[in-house]
Scaffold this active site. Structure first.
Site, PDB file in Angstrom:
ATOM      1  N   LYS A  98       2.928  10.505   8.265  1.00 17.31           N
ATOM      2  CA  LYS A  98       2.593   9.854   9.376  1.00 17.31           C
ATOM      3  C   LYS A  98       2.984  10.255  10.622  1.00 17.31           C
ATOM      4  CE  LYS A  98      -0.096   5.630   7.783  1.00 17.31           C
ATOM      5  NZ  LYS A  98      -1.396   5.873   7.850  1.00 17.31           N
ATOM      6  N   PHE A 105       0.854  -1.146  -0.073  1.00 15.73           N
ATOM      7  CA  PHE A 105       0.035  -0.007   0.100  1.00 15.73           C
ATOM      8  C   PHE A 105       1.059   1.245   0.137  1.00 15.73           C
ATOM      9  CE2 PHE A 105      -2.270   3.635   1.935  1.00 15.73           C
ATOM     10  CZ  PHE A 105      -3.593   3.513   1.067  1.00 15.73           C
ATOM     11  N   ASP A 162       9.409   2.589   1.160  1.00 19.64           N
ATOM     12  CA  ASP A 162       8.118   3.358   1.814  1.00 19.64           C
ATOM     13  C   ASP A 162       8.019   3.051   3.465  1.00 19.64           C
ATOM     14  OD1 ASP A 162       5.849   4.118   2.465  1.00 19.64           O
ATOM     15  OD2 ASP A 162       4.610   3.376   1.023  1.00 19.64           O
TER      16      ASP A 162
HETATM   17  N1  PLP Z   1       2.386   4.456   2.329  1.00 22.93           N
HETATM   18  C1  PLP Z   1       2.124   3.608   3.269  1.00 22.93           C
HETATM   19  C2  PLP Z   1       3.134   2.237   3.569  1.00 22.93           C
HETATM   20  C3  PLP Z   1       1.339   3.705   4.079  1.00 22.93           C
HETATM   21  O1  PLP Z   1       0.762   2.886   5.041  1.00 22.93           O
HETATM   22  C4  PLP Z   1       0.294   4.863   3.620  1.00 22.93           C
HETATM   23  C5  PLP Z   1      -0.987   5.216   4.298  1.00 22.93           C
HETATM   24  O2  PLP Z   1      -1.501   4.370   5.074  1.00 22.93           O
HETATM   25  C6  PLP Z   1       0.750   5.701   2.715  1.00 22.93           C
HETATM   26  C7  PLP Z   1       1.700   5.314   1.911  1.00 22.93           C
HETATM   27  C8  PLP Z   1      -0.150   6.674   2.152  1.00 22.93           C
HETATM   28  O3  PLP Z   1      -0.224   7.938   3.149  1.00 22.93           O
HETATM   29  P1  PLP Z   1      -1.293   8.784   3.137  1.00 22.93           P
HETATM   30  O4  PLP Z   1      -2.756   8.345   3.545  1.00 22.93           O
HETATM   31  O5  PLP Z   1      -0.810   9.874   4.013  1.00 22.93           O
HETATM   32  O6  PLP Z   1      -1.499   9.428   1.731  1.00 22.93           O
END
Ligand code: PLP
Length: 400
Positions: free
Chosen positions: A243, A129, A214
């Protein structure tokens, strides 16, 4: 009552009006223990005095100027992130998806600037994700999130997670990078093996690919090290974060080495809000606490206590919990009952959890949680397990 909010979320019938430490108070006045941290965001919990102080001080002075000017708060936060990591440059964003998006653009630009415009493809992993923009849902590859939004963006090759041979086999003449979460969060706290992550680094080195991590969910102290990749002894070329770095204020970033960032020259990327004085003042305040000498030791100890409690819970309630997985304060309970029902049962016990894929309940509490609060959470989880055990006992009695 119908909500004026576009109904893209199945929201619980619950609203909170204030928070204090790891506790949230609902509009009904009831207090909940927060094992979700607003999905790994409230790294310092709620109403942390240092964050309130930073927000109100900066809020009274200047919120926004745009990136047409120097932003000293952003310069300072970037310098501190660079000092603490592999990176030489930082670009601030407002969210995780934007951070990953920028990371993808940086990798493609690097390859084209190195004379390989054909190397625009990125290897990604099943269950990943990376956000909800068109590029990041295409990178994530989840058909549910792609359905109906037109053609998937070209250039992402998804292979099985933790399968190094599959990643190797997917490398072709157009491959330019590998994008991976060291711990897949939304997929249900699936931890990369050491062999896998180190192997990906080696593949990148052998094939002139960039390794993009990520760490939007796993970063900023959550695993007990500042970033999860440190646990593996692996260094990326580009990393997306968000986050926890804002502690609840919208803030993300992508971090790059000098080499990986070499294509990102004036005019190649931009943002109106990203890295504004207010957001980066809060980011600096979050780092003030997380970089304190013993803070990460506290997270590691709290993570170990949580894990011990959860393993005990699994042993005592193996009809409900099948597996405990994770690192530090990023833990998941794989369940044999539907995760939505388990999260609802926990809510009855005034405990907030976050559902994830693979029928897993995620536990992502504020990093400031105490061992007494962890023990209280485990008691509430025990009570939540009881909901299902009572139900199955009643069923077998009825059948008998
Ligand atoms: N990457 C990871 C690993 C995530 O867990 C998330 C959100 O849960 C995102 C990217 C996307 O972040 P945002 O919701 O702040 O766009």
């Amino acid at each position: 009552m119908t909500s004026p909010l576009l109904p893209t979320y199945a929201r619980a019938e619950l609203a909170f009006e204030r928070g204090d430490g790891v506790w949230l108070t609902a509009t009904t006045g009831e207090r909940y223990l927060d094992f979700g941290g607003g999905i790994a965001v409230a790294s310092l919990g709620y109403s942390h005095p240092h964050l309130i102080d930073a927000l109100t001080r900066q809020g009274a002075k200047l919120w926004h100027t745009s990136n047409l000017f120097q932003v000293p708060q952003a310069e300072r936060l970037a310098a501190r992130l660079i000092e603490a990591t592999f990176a030489d440059y930082v670009f601030f964003t407002n969210s995780g998806a934007e951070a990953v998006e920028g990371a993808i653009k940086t990798a493609r630009k690097y390859q084209s600037g190195s004379g390989h415009p054909e190397k625009f493809r990125i290897i990604t992993f099943a269950g990943a994700f990376h956000g909800r923009t068109i590029a990041t849902v295409s990178a994530g590859g989840n058909p549910k999130y792609l359905e109906g939004f037109g053609p998937k963006l070209e250039g992402f090759d998804s292979v099985a997670f933790n399968d190094l041979a599959a990643a190797k086999a997917a490398i072709g003449p157009e491959t330019g990078a590998i994008l991976v979460e060291p711990i897949q969060g939304e997929a249900g706290i699936r931890v990369a093996s050491h062999e896998f992550l180190r192997g990906l680094r080696d593949l990148c080195d052998a094939h002139q690919l960039l390794l993009i991590l990520d760490e939007v969910q796993s970063g900023v102290g959550r695993t007990g090290s500042l970033f999860a990749h440190e646990l593996y002894g692996v260094t990326p070329d580009i990393m997306a974060i968000a986050k926890g770095i804002g502690g609840g204020f919208p803030l993300g970033a992508f971090l790059v080495t000098r080499e990986a960032g070499k294509g990102m020259t004036v005019g190649t990327h931009g943002t109106t809000f990203g890295g504004n004085p207010l957001a980066t003042a809060v980011g600096n305040a979050v780092l003030d606490v997380i970089l304190e000498a013993s803070f990460l030791d506290h997270v590691s100890a709290a993570g170990a206590a949580l894990r011990k409690g959860l393993l005990g819970l699994r042993d005592a309630h193996d009809g409900v919990i099948t597996e405990v997985r994770g690192e530090g304060l990023m833990q998941g309970l794989a369940l044999s009952v539907p995760v939505a029902d388990f999260v609802a049962a926990a809510r009855v016990e005034k405990l907030v959890l976050v559902a994830a894929g693979d029928n897993v309940a995620r536990i992502l509490p504020p990093l400031i949680i105490s061992e007494a609060e962890i023990a209280e959470g485990v008691r509430r989880l025990t009570a939540a397990c009881g909901h299902f055990e009572k139900r199955s006992a009643a069923l077998s009695e009825a059948e008998g």
